[in-house]
Design an enzyme around this catalytic site. Structure first.
Site, PDB file in Angstrom:
ATOM      1  N   ASP A   1       0.830  -1.201   0.000  1.00 17.16           N
ATOM      2  CA  ASP A   1       0.000   0.000   0.000  1.00 17.16           C
ATOM      3  C   ASP A   1       0.869   1.257   0.000  1.00 17.16           C
ATOM      4  O   ASP A   1       2.083   1.177   0.162  1.00 17.16           O
ATOM      5  CB  ASP A   1      -0.968   0.000   1.198  1.00 17.16           C
ATOM      6  CG  ASP A   1      -0.325  -0.503   2.490  1.00 17.16           C
ATOM      7  OD1 ASP A   1       0.909  -0.489   2.584  1.00 17.16           O
ATOM      8  OD2 ASP A   1      -1.066  -0.914   3.400  1.00 17.16           O
TER       9      ASP A   1
ATOM     10  N   ASP B   1      -8.072  -2.397  14.021  1.00 15.37           N
ATOM     11  CA  ASP B   1      -9.455  -2.566  13.545  1.00 15.37           C
ATOM     12  C   ASP B   1      -9.597  -3.755  12.592  1.00 15.37           C
ATOM     13  O   ASP B   1     -10.627  -3.921  11.948  1.00 15.37           O
ATOM     14  CB  ASP B   1      -9.958  -1.277  12.882  1.00 15.37           C
ATOM     15  CG  ASP B   1      -9.173  -0.900  11.621  1.00 15.37           C
ATOM     16  OD1 ASP B   1      -8.241  -1.654  11.231  1.00 15.37           O
ATOM     17  OD2 ASP B   1      -9.490   0.144  11.018  1.00 15.37           O
TER      18      ASP B   1
ATOM     19  N   GLU C   1      -9.813  -1.456   5.103  1.00 17.20           N
ATOM     20  CA  GLU C   1     -10.483  -1.113   6.345  1.00 17.20           C
ATOM     21  C   GLU C   1     -11.806  -1.890   6.470  1.00 17.20           C
ATOM     22  O   GLU C   1     -12.281  -2.472   5.485  1.00 17.20           O
ATOM     23  CB  GLU C   1     -10.752   0.396   6.373  1.00 17.20           C
ATOM     24  CG  GLU C   1      -9.479   1.261   6.327  1.00 17.20           C
ATOM     25  CD  GLU C   1      -8.733   1.310   7.670  1.00 17.20           C
ATOM     26  OE1 GLU C   1      -8.786   0.338   8.443  1.00 17.20           O
ATOM     27  OE2 GLU C   1      -8.083   2.348   7.922  1.00 17.20           O
TER      28      GLU C   1
ATOM     29  N   HIS D   1      -7.740  -4.421   9.852  1.00 13.30           N
ATOM     30  CA  HIS D   1      -7.351  -4.270   8.439  1.00 13.30           C
ATOM     31  C   HIS D   1      -6.072  -5.045   8.143  1.00 13.30           C
ATOM     32  O   HIS D   1      -5.228  -5.217   9.022  1.00 13.30           O
ATOM     33  CB  HIS D   1      -7.221  -2.796   8.028  1.00 13.30           C
ATOM     34  CG  HIS D   1      -6.078  -2.036   8.634  1.00 13.30           C
ATOM     35  ND1 HIS D   1      -6.231  -0.839   9.297  1.00 13.30           N
ATOM     36  CD2 HIS D   1      -4.737  -2.301   8.670  1.00 13.30           C
ATOM     37  CE1 HIS D   1      -5.048  -0.399   9.689  1.00 13.30           C
ATOM     38  NE2 HIS D   1      -4.125  -1.262   9.343  1.00 13.30           N
TER      39      HIS D   1
HETATM   40  C1  F6R Z   1       1.289  -1.429   6.117  1.00 13.35           C
HETATM   41  C2  F6R Z   1       0.028  -2.140   6.224  1.00 13.35           C
HETATM   42  C3  F6R Z   1      -0.806  -2.116   7.447  1.00 13.35           C
HETATM   43  C4  F6R Z   1      -0.027  -2.419   8.712  1.00 13.35           C
HETATM   44  C5  F6R Z   1      -0.967  -2.341   9.928  1.00 13.35           C
HETATM   45  C6  F6R Z   1      -0.242  -2.624  11.217  1.00 13.35           C
HETATM   46  O1  F6R Z   1       1.865  -1.648   4.841  1.00 13.35           O
HETATM   47  O2  F6R Z   1      -0.303  -2.746   5.273  1.00 13.35           O
HETATM   48  O3  F6R Z   1      -1.828  -3.060   7.310  1.00 13.35           O
HETATM   49  O4  F6R Z   1       0.533  -3.689   8.622  1.00 13.35           O
HETATM   50  O5  F6R Z   1      -1.530  -1.069   9.976  1.00 13.35           O
HETATM   51  O6  F6R Z   1       0.693  -1.623  11.446  1.00 13.35           O
HETATM   52  P1  F6R Z   1       1.827  -1.799  12.546  1.00 13.35           P
HETATM   53  O7  F6R Z   1       2.659  -2.946  12.107  1.00 13.35           O
HETATM   54  O8  F6R Z   1       2.590  -0.505  12.501  1.00 13.35           O
HETATM   55  O9  F6R Z   1       1.125  -2.048  13.831  1.00 13.35           O
END
Ligand code: F6R
Length: 260
Positions: free
Chosen positions: A66, A135, A142, A137
């Site tokens: 992403d 949440d 989301e 995702h």
């Molecule tokens: C980032 C991504 C997100 C993160 C998620 C967890 O490329 O795809 O899904 O993996 O927001 O973020 P952290 O690892 O910072 O808790």
């Protein structure tokens, strides 16, 4: 779905082992890279193996999950730059071997379509590293995301922007409102999914991911439909798993040759 409960450093070693085994088997492997905190220890371990043991990424390619929309090309939190700092520049990936969705494109839908084509032209992703949001995702799909979604523009939830404010000097208003993200359908085409989650703040999302009903309300639950999904969690992230003891027993009795 395999669940492994272990300290964070051990989880990173397991994920790195899986990537190393893939690269030794297939030097031109296609890796899927995540940003955020969850994969950082894995990237450290891969960089160490590259420096100390000659693990080579020279023939590999990688696709990011992403990207934020609209962050300047030189912004340190632009995911493209984060991936360069955290992993690409620390190993011998060829320049141009890492691709990500173009969050600065004039025509964002066209950029998303081009990204889908690039992934499929590369033969698809062999091993996709994932984190999970509080949440539920994965990538930036989301709650409410179609379980069949493809790469597209998404609006970040307030929760995700608050969670990510720590990367923007604690200022939620600095976190972009939109992103481009691989869809759940895109991610599900990767041949092996390896998700890492640590900390009590991830416990509910991990419980839903592994044990909840498959639902767009917890997008990561789509992974229950994947034939080869590995969930690597520390004790805190595992604290709400109903079958935690079963996962522990299963992993303890697993033959060493089997790998993840
Ligand atoms: C980032 C991504 C997100 C993160 C998620 C967890 O490329 O795809 O899904 O993996 O927001 O973020 P952290 O690892 O910072 O808790």
């Amino acid at each position: 779905m395999e669940v492994v409960i272990a300290p964070a450093q051990e989880l990173a070693v397991l994920a790195a082992d899986a990537i190393e085994a893939l690269l030794r088997r297939r030097p031109d492997a296609v890796l899927g890279l995540a940003t955020g905190s969850s994969p950082l220890k894995v990237y450290d371990e891969l960089a160490r193996r590259h420096a100390d043991e000659g693990l080579s990424f020279a023939g590999a390619r990688a696709f990011m999950l992403d990207e934020y929309v609209g962050l300047a090309a030189d912004h340190p939190e632009r995911y493209r730059n984060v991936i360069d700092v955290e992993i690409a520049s620390r190993v011998d990936l060829e320049p141009g071997a890492v691709r990500g969705p173009d969050g600065l494109a004039d025509d964002l839908p066209a950029a998303c379509a081009a990204y889908e084509t690039a992934i499929s032209d590369a033969g698809g992703v062999d091993l996709q590293i994932l984190g999970i949001g509080t949440d539920g995702h994965i990538a930036f799909n989301e709650p409410g995301s179609s379980l069949a979604s493809r790469t597209r523009i998404k609006t970040l939830t307030q929760q995700t922007r608050e969670d990510n404010a720590r990367f923007f000097d604690g200022e939620v208003d600095q976190v972009p409102t939109h992103c481009l993200t691989q869809g759940l359908g895109t991610i599900m085409e990767a041949r092996h999914l390896v998700l890492l989650a640590t900390g009590a703040q991830k416990a509910e999302a991990v419980h839903q991911l592994v044990e909840g009903p498959v639902s767009a309300m917890w997008p990561a639950t789509v992974m229950q439909m994947h034939p080869h999904a590995t969930v690597l969690v520390d004790e805190a992230a595992a604290s709400r798993l109903q079958l935690a003891n079963y996962y522990r027993q299963t992993y303890a009795a697993k033959p060493a040759w089997q790998g993840l």
